[in-house]
Design an enzyme around this catalytic site. Structure first.
Site, PDB file in Angstrom:
ATOM      1  N   ASP A 108       0.859  -1.186   0.000  1.00  0.00           N
ATOM      2  CA  ASP A 108       0.000   0.000   0.000  1.00  0.00           C
ATOM      3  C   ASP A 108       0.898   1.241   0.000  1.00  0.00           C
ATOM      4  OD1 ASP A 108       1.015   0.069   2.520  1.00  0.00           O
ATOM      5  OD2 ASP A 108      -0.893  -0.090   3.560  1.00  0.00           O
ATOM      6  N   ASP A 291      -8.237  -7.449   0.239  1.00  0.00           N
ATOM      7  CA  ASP A 291      -7.335  -7.802   1.331  1.00  0.00           C
ATOM      8  C   ASP A 291      -8.023  -7.381   2.613  1.00  0.00           C
ATOM      9  OD1 ASP A 291      -6.766  -4.784   0.990  1.00  0.00           O
ATOM     10  OD2 ASP A 291      -5.792  -5.299   2.868  1.00  0.00           O
ATOM     11  N   CYS A 329     -13.167 -28.723   6.187  1.00  0.00           N
ATOM     12  CA  CYS A 329     -11.901 -28.054   5.867  1.00  0.00           C
ATOM     13  C   CYS A 329     -10.761 -29.068   5.844  1.00  0.00           C
ATOM     14  CB  CYS A 329     -11.629 -26.961   6.900  1.00  0.00           C
ATOM     15  SG  CYS A 329     -10.092 -26.077   6.611  1.00  0.00           S
ATOM     16  N   CYS A 331      -7.503 -28.168   5.978  1.00  0.00           N
ATOM     17  CA  CYS A 331      -6.247 -27.538   6.424  1.00  0.00           C
ATOM     18  C   CYS A 331      -5.574 -28.378   7.500  1.00  0.00           C
ATOM     19  CB  CYS A 331      -6.487 -26.106   6.912  1.00  0.00           C
ATOM     20  SG  CYS A 331      -7.032 -25.968   8.619  1.00  0.00           S
ATOM     21  N   CYS A 334      -7.449 -28.475  10.879  1.00  0.00           N
ATOM     22  CA  CYS A 334      -8.686 -29.259  10.936  1.00  0.00           C
ATOM     23  C   CYS A 334      -8.441 -30.754  10.740  1.00  0.00           C
ATOM     24  CB  CYS A 334      -9.682 -28.738   9.904  1.00  0.00           C
ATOM     25  SG  CYS A 334     -10.242 -27.076  10.308  1.00  0.00           S
ATOM     26  N   HIS A 360      -5.965 -21.930   9.694  1.00  0.00           N
ATOM     27  CA  HIS A 360      -7.331 -22.279   9.304  1.00  0.00           C
ATOM     28  C   HIS A 360      -8.069 -21.090   8.682  1.00  0.00           C
ATOM     29  CE1 HIS A 360     -11.408 -23.607   9.143  1.00  0.00           C
ATOM     30  NE2 HIS A 360     -11.709 -22.456   9.721  1.00  0.00           N
TER      31      HIS A 360
HETATM   32 ZN    ZN Z   1      -9.295 -25.722   8.698  1.00  0.00          ZN
END
Ligand code: ZN
Length: 396
Positions: A108, A291, A329, A331, A334, A360
């Site tokens: 930025d 963002d 999920c 990830c 998880c 996550h």
């Molecule tokens: Zn997750």
């Protein structure tokens, strides 16, 4: 917008950042595309995690790039300019090398942080004089100096200095401020073009500058600002000054006012938005890039976004809950850990909590963006949007 290869002796690729439209929704303004940069191609619409100080707090670059698949992240000029300093980063080969990040970086202009973090500041048509929130030292940002700092970083996408007025302001103040942002954008673009043409030792000679549409919550000012900025013919355009305390329908209205004025073949970046259920709303209004600190900041505070809604992990009901945080999920967090373990880490103030929670939440945001992109390409985005809206209404 395309690669322009100059013949020798100018044997370098001057192409900046180019955008390729892949699909457009037949009913909304949503689009899917490819954003080509010197550090790889990014599938859009895209959510960019925020790495304020050249780090996304709690995650390694391997987590981000290799495991989560992040292809662009955002870093803050204000913070990196103050510490460790843009000249130091340049001397170490630029921000990509400094932080060991092979993918794209957007920085930025620093303007937003000056207005939000610096207690003492003076703004005039030349720029903004402010005191560092670290040690009180006085600094000046001008349209030219923030371009120089971002060129020293070697950012792929640089932002032009803008004034982001607080909410609410009068129409008269917003108009004056918008005109200041406009002339700063012109100065920044002129300086950027000159530096790119002259300099032989830039860390990244294939960068692009995006100007920022301002105008507070006044549709006429937003339209005027966007129309004037398009005269600069830049590789992309940002919509700033959103999510500054205004009611959400008003933010959406401002995007709707701005978007038709912006060229269809350039990416549009809505700065600092949004909540998980808002991402598709912005995309549906023609936004390609977003963002926000929410997924990372909220993760550290114990607020987790799942496919079934928000989980506030400190709640007693998760004390002995053996289930993963989000059954849908994939990830690391998880697939390995239970809600009970996450709650225990949070309650104990363990740093691993921030690591697992951030991982996550970023995965959740990226999954949403993948779903959105897939829906646009398979022309089912309107149905997708309907589902998101009804889930958000039921959660209220
Ligand atoms: Zn997750």
């Amino acid at each position: 917008m395309r690669l322009i290869v100059l013949t020798p002796p100018y044997n370098l690729i001057l192409a900046t950042v180019s955008f390729e439209l892949i699909a457009e929704c037949s009913q909304t303004r949503a689009r899917a595309g490819l954003l080509h940069t010197a550090h790889g191609t990014i599938e859009t619409p895209v959510f960019m995690p925020v790495g304020t100080l050249a780090t996304v707090k709690g995650l390694t670059q391997r987590d981000l790039g290799d495991e989560l698949g992040v292809r662009i992240l955002l870093a803050n000029t204000y913070h990196l300019y103050l510490r460790p300093g843009h000249e130091l980063i340049r001397s170490l080969g630029g921000l990509h090398k400094f932080m060991s990040w092979p993918h794209a970086i957007l920085t930025d202009s620093g303007g937003f942080q000056v207005f939000s973090l610096s207690a003492l500041r003076t703004i005039d048509d030349h720029g903004v004089i402010f005191q560092s929130h670290l040690d009180g030292a006085t600094h000046t940002f001008t349209p030219e100096s923030t371009v120089d700092a971002q060129l020293a970083f070697g950012s792929d996408i640089l932002m032009a200095l803008d004034e982001c007025p607080e909410y609410p302001v009068s129409h008269e103040y917003a108009r004056q401020s918008m005109h200041r942002t406009l002339s700063w954008a012109r100065q920044a673009k002129e300086h950027f073009d000159r530096r790119l043409a002259q300099s032989q030792d830039l860390p990244n000679p294939r960068s692009a500058l995006f100007p920022i549409v301002q105008g507070s919550m006044f549709a006429d000012l937003r339209r005027e600002c966007a129309a004037r900025l398009t005269e600069l013919d830049t590789a992309g355009y940002a919509i700033g000054g959103l999510a500054v305390g205004e009611p959400r329908p008003l933010s959406m209205e401002m995007v709707e006012a701005t978007e038709p004025v912006l060229p269809r073949d350039r990416p549009r970046y809505a700065m600092g938005v949004g909540m998980p259920h808002e991402l598709s709303e912005y995309v549906g209004r023609g936004v390609d890039m977003m963002d926000c600190v929410l997924p990372t900041r909220n993760a550290r505070n114990g607020c987790l976004f799942t496919s079934q809604g928000r989980v506030v992990i400190k709640n007693t009901r998760y004390r002995d809950d053996p289930r993963p945080l989000d059954e849908n999920c994939r990830c690391y967090t998880c697939t390995r850990h239970s809600r009970a373990y996450l709650r225990h880490l949070f309650q104990s103030g363990e740093m691993l909590f921030a690591v697992l929670a951030t991982r996550h939440n970023i995965q959740r945001y990226l999954d949403i963006m993948r779903e959105i992109r897939h829906a646009i390409i398979s022309d089912s985005f309107p149905e997708y949007l309907k589902c998101v809206r009804s889930a958000a209404t039921n959660a209220e």
